[in-house]
Design an enzyme around this catalytic site. Structure first.
Site, PDB file in Angstrom:
ATOM      1  CE1 TYR A 129       3.284  -6.844   1.094  1.00  0.00           C
ATOM      2  CE2 TYR A 129       3.601  -8.751   2.915  1.00  0.00           C
ATOM      3  CZ  TYR A 129       2.619  -7.701   2.611  1.00  0.00           C
ATOM      4  OH  TYR A 129       1.139  -6.971   2.563  1.00  0.00           O
ATOM      5  CE  LYS A 170       0.803   6.373  -7.638  1.00  0.00           C
ATOM      6  NZ  LYS A 170      -0.342   6.974  -7.869  1.00  0.00           N
ATOM      7  CG  ASP A 214      -3.727   6.269  -8.829  1.00  0.00           C
ATOM      8  OD1 ASP A 214      -3.412   5.484  -9.766  1.00  0.00           O
ATOM      9  OD2 ASP A 214      -3.509   6.939  -8.478  1.00  0.00           O
ATOM     10  CG  ASP A 217      -1.652  -7.145   0.455  1.00  0.00           C
ATOM     11  OD1 ASP A 217      -2.197  -9.042   1.557  1.00  0.00           O
ATOM     12  OD2 ASP A 217      -1.266  -6.752   1.604  1.00  0.00           O
ATOM     13  CG  ASP A 229      -7.515  -8.478   0.988  1.00  0.00           C
ATOM     14  OD1 ASP A 229      -7.386  -9.695   0.638  1.00  0.00           O
ATOM     15  OD2 ASP A 229      -7.359  -8.375   2.571  1.00  0.00           O
TER      16      ASP A 229
HETATM   17  C1  IPM Z   1      -1.463 -12.630   2.266  1.00  0.00           C
HETATM   18  C2  IPM Z   1      -1.940 -11.632   3.915  1.00  0.00           C
HETATM   19  C3  IPM Z   1      -0.916 -11.492   4.554  1.00  0.00           C
HETATM   20  C4  IPM Z   1       0.188 -10.755   3.653  1.00  0.00           C
HETATM   21  C5  IPM Z   1      -0.093 -11.583   5.958  1.00  0.00           C
HETATM   22  C6  IPM Z   1      -0.999 -12.481   7.014  1.00  0.00           C
HETATM   23  C7  IPM Z   1       1.115 -11.272   6.165  1.00  0.00           C
HETATM   24  O1  IPM Z   1      -2.184 -10.236   3.939  1.00  0.00           O
HETATM   25  O2  IPM Z   1      -2.323 -13.231   2.323  1.00  0.00           O
HETATM   26  O3  IPM Z   1      -2.318 -11.317   1.120  1.00  0.00           O
HETATM   27  O4  IPM Z   1       0.047  -9.645   3.764  1.00  0.00           O
HETATM   28  O5  IPM Z   1       0.949 -10.401   2.019  1.00  0.00           O
HETATM   29 MG    MG Z   2      -3.820  -9.883   2.451  1.00  0.00          MG
END
Ligand code: IPM
Ligand code: MG
Length: 358
Positions: free
Chosen positions: A141, A191, A223, A247, A251
Site C-alpha cells: 500500500y 507468501k 492462498d 485487506d 473481507d
Molecule cells: C479497508 C478498505 C480500505 C483499504 C480502502 C477503502 C482504502 O478496503 O479498510 O479494508 O484497502 O484498506
Molecule cells: Mg478492505
C-alpha cells in the site's frame, strides 16, 4: 471521565451510521456518568468536494487532539474516475499513516440467531470466533517506488511490496498479545514460497514465536488460508498478516458472519489513540435512505470505549445490548429483516433502549 471524540462521517451511509452511533455513545455516557465531547470533521469524497483534498489538515489536527476517532466510510462513484488526481481512499490511507496506526484489528464473531444469514452451512460455522490483525501502514500500500508511466510505449503501473523487520516484529508481537487473552494460537499469513518480502516476514514471525513459546504459532500461505477460511473457519483464532493480504482475507472472513454490516474494527498505534470504523464501505446504493445497518459502527464504538478510553464495562454494555436486540429478533434489511426490517435510527434506538433497560 471526560473524553474528546472526533467524528469523521465521510461519504455514503457514513453520516447516517455515525450519527446513530453518537447517540448510542451519549446514552452510554448518560448511564455511567461520563461526558463525551464530539467534534465532526471532513474526510474522503466530501472533503474533496468542500476543500479539494481528501484529508484536510484540520482533520488531522482534530484526530491528534482527540482521545479517539470514530469514522463512517469513504468513497463512492462520484469520485471513482481512475484518472482523477485525488481519491477519497487517500484520505483514509493518509490518516492511518499520519496517526501511525500500524495495526488494524478486525474481530469476526458469529452472533447467535444470524447463522442463516451466512453463505456457509451452519455446521461449518459452529465455533467461529477469530480476529484479524492486519498491518496497516506498510507493505504494498505504501512501498516506494509506485506509479504509472509509459515503458516501451506501453502504459505500465507498478507498486512495491516492502517490509522491514521492525514493522513485521511489532505487528506479530501485537498478535501474540491479543492471542494471550484468547486461545493462545496465532496463524501468520505469508507468501513465502514466492515473495522475498514474505520470506523476511516468515523469518521474523518465527523469531517472535521462539521468543514467546507460551503462544502457539503456525505459518500459512495466503492462498491456502483463503481456502481454509471457508472450509474450516473455526480452526483459526488470531490471524496476523501484511496490509494487502489482510485487506482481502478480512473481507472474506467478515462475510462468514452473514453481513459485513455487523463487524467493527479498530486501527491502533503505539498509544491509546485509535480510529474505529465498521469494516463495510460507504454503500452508495443505499445512502441517504435511512436503512443502513448501524451495528458495525455501534460495535466499533464499543471497541473505542475499551481500547482508547479503558471503559470496559461500557463497552460490554453496548455489546450486550446488540446481542439482546438480535436475540429479540430485530433485524435491519441486510440481516434479512424483510418487510419488518428496522431502519438505521430505529435499530440504534433499540440498542439504546436495551442499554437503558439493562
Ligand atoms: C479497508 C478498505 C480500505 C483499504 C480502502 C477503502 C482504502 O478496503 O479498510 O479494508 O484497502 O484498506
Ligand atoms: Mg478492505
Amino acid at each position: 471521565m471526560k473524553a474528546k471524540i472526533t467524528l469523521l462521517p465521510g461519504d455514503g451511509i457514513g453520516p447516517e451510521i455515525v450519527d446513530a452511533t453518537r447517540q448510542v455513545l451519549e446514552t452510554v455516557a448518560g448511564k455511567s456518568g461520563h461526558s463525551f465531547a464530539f467534534s465532526t470533521h471532513l474526510i474522503g469524497g466530501i472533503a474533496i468536494d468542500e476543500t479539494g483534498v481528501p484529508l484536510p489538515d484540520d482533520t488531522i489536527v482534530a484526530c491528534r487532539s482527540a482521545d479517539a476517532v470514530l469514522l463512517g466510510a469513504v468513497g463512492g462513484p462520484k469520485w471513482d474516475d481512475p484518472t482523477a488526481s485525488v481519491r477519497p481512499e487517500q484520505g483514509l490511507l493518509g490518516m492511518r499513516k499520519a496517526l501511525k496506526l500500524f495495526a488494524n484489528v478486525r474481530p469476526v464473531k458469529l452472533y447467535r440467531g444470524l447463522e442463516a444469514a451466512s453463505p456457509l452451512k451452519a455446521e461449518r460455522l459452529r465455533g467461529v470466533d477469530l480476529v484479524f490483525i492486519r498491518e496497516l501502514t506498510g507493505g504494498i500500500y505504501f512501498g516506494q517506488p509506485k506509479g504509472k508511466e509509459t515503458r516501451n510505449g506501453l502504459r505500465t503501473g507498478f507498486d512495491t511490496m516492502v517490509y522491514d523487520e521492525n514493522e513485521i516484529r511489532r505487528i506479530v508481537e501485537l498478535a501474540f498479545d491479543v492471542a494471550r487473552k484468547r486461545s493462545k494460537r496465532v496463524t501468520s499469513i505469508d507468501k513465502a514460497n514466492v515473495l522475498q518480502t514474505m520470506q523476511v516476514w516468515r523469518e521474523v514471525a518465527t523469531e517472535v514465536g521462539k521468543a514467546n513459546p507460551d503462544v502457539q504459532l503456525e505459518h500459512q500461505l495466503v492462498d491456502s488460508a483463503a481456502m481454509r477460511l471457508v472450509t474450516n473457519p473455526s480452526s483459526f483464532d488470531v490471524i496476523v498478516s501484511g496490509n494487502m493480504f489482510g485487506d482481502i482475507l478480512s473481507d472474506e472472513g467478515a462475510v462468514l458472519t452473514g453481513s459485513l454490516g455487523l463487524l467493527p474494527s479498530a486501527s491502533l498505534g503505539e498509544g491509546k489513540l485509535g480510529v474505529y470504523e465498521p469494516i463495510h464501505g460507504s454503500a452508495p446504493d443505499i445512502a441517504g435512505r435511512g436503512i443502513a445497518n448501524p451495528l458495525g459502527t455501534i460495535l466499533s464504538a464499543a471497541m473505542l470505549l475499551r481500547h482508547s478510553l479503558s471503559l470496559d464495562e461500557d463497552a460490554k454494555r453496548i455489546e450486550d445490548a446488540v446481542q439482546k436486540v438480535l436475540d429479540n429478533g430485530l433485524r435491519t434489511a441486510d440481516l434479512g429483516g424483510g418487510t419488518s426490517a428496522l431502519g438505521t435510527t430505529q435499530m440504534a434506538q433499540a440498542v439504546m433502549a436495551a442499554i437503558e433497560g439493562a
